[in-house]
Motif scaffolding. Structure first.
Motif, short mmCIF file in Angstrom:
data_model
loop_
_atom_site.label_atom_id
_atom_site.label_comp_id
_atom_site.label_asym_id
_atom_site.label_seq_id
_atom_site.Cartn_x
_atom_site.Cartn_y
_atom_site.Cartn_z
N THR A 61 0.85 -1.19 0.00
CA THR A 61 0.00 0.00 0.00
C THR A 61 0.89 1.24 0.00
O THR A 61 2.08 1.17 0.30
N GLN A 63 0.77 3.65 2.09
CA GLN A 63 1.19 3.91 3.47
C GLN A 63 2.41 3.07 3.84
O GLN A 63 3.34 3.57 4.48
N ASP A 64 2.45 1.81 3.41
CA ASP A 64 3.61 0.94 3.68
C ASP A 64 4.86 1.47 2.97
O ASP A 64 5.96 1.47 3.54
N LEU A 66 5.43 4.58 2.08
CA LEU A 66 5.82 5.82 2.73
C LEU A 66 6.57 5.55 4.04
O LEU A 66 7.60 6.16 4.31
N ASN A 67 6.06 4.61 4.82
CA ASN A 67 6.73 4.23 6.07
C ASN A 67 8.13 3.67 5.79
O ASN A 67 9.09 3.98 6.48
#
Length: 103
Positions: A61, A63-64, A66-67
């Motif tokens: 995803t 978000q993953d 970006l993290n």
């Protein structure tokens, strides 16, 4: 993403180390070891994560990703801070020592 960032940093620092005698006197080889070690660590992590997640490994995803990018950048920043501390302590050109003696 973390693996990609650390490998890119490792390749860039290795090219600088290989092409510049001045970089070798500033102990940039230590930075090479840190980045290649981090790259190896993230490679092993990616292999184990692939065996756990299977298909989901290739469809992260946003978000993953970006993290992972923030983690990769913070690993690079921490390695640079450690290298700077090592260079300041070892003081290969004697600049810090000279400035401290003057004061």
């Amino acid at each position: 993403m973390t693996l990609l960032l650390t490998v890119l940093a490792a390749v860039a620092v290795t090219l600088i180390w290989y092409n510049s005698e001045k970089a070798r006197t500033l102990k940039i080889g230590i930075l090479c070891y840190m980045f290649w070690g981090a790259s190896l660590m993230w490679l092993v992590d990616a292999i184990f994560e692939y065996f756990q997640l299977k298909e989901e490994f290739f469809t992260p995803t946003f978000q993953d990703m970006l993290n992972d990018a923030f983690l990769g950048l913070s690993v690079i920043a921490l390695a640079l801070v450690v290298w700077i501390v090592i260079v300041l302590i070892q003081d290969p050109k004697g600049i810090v020592r000279k400035n401290l003696v003057r004061k």
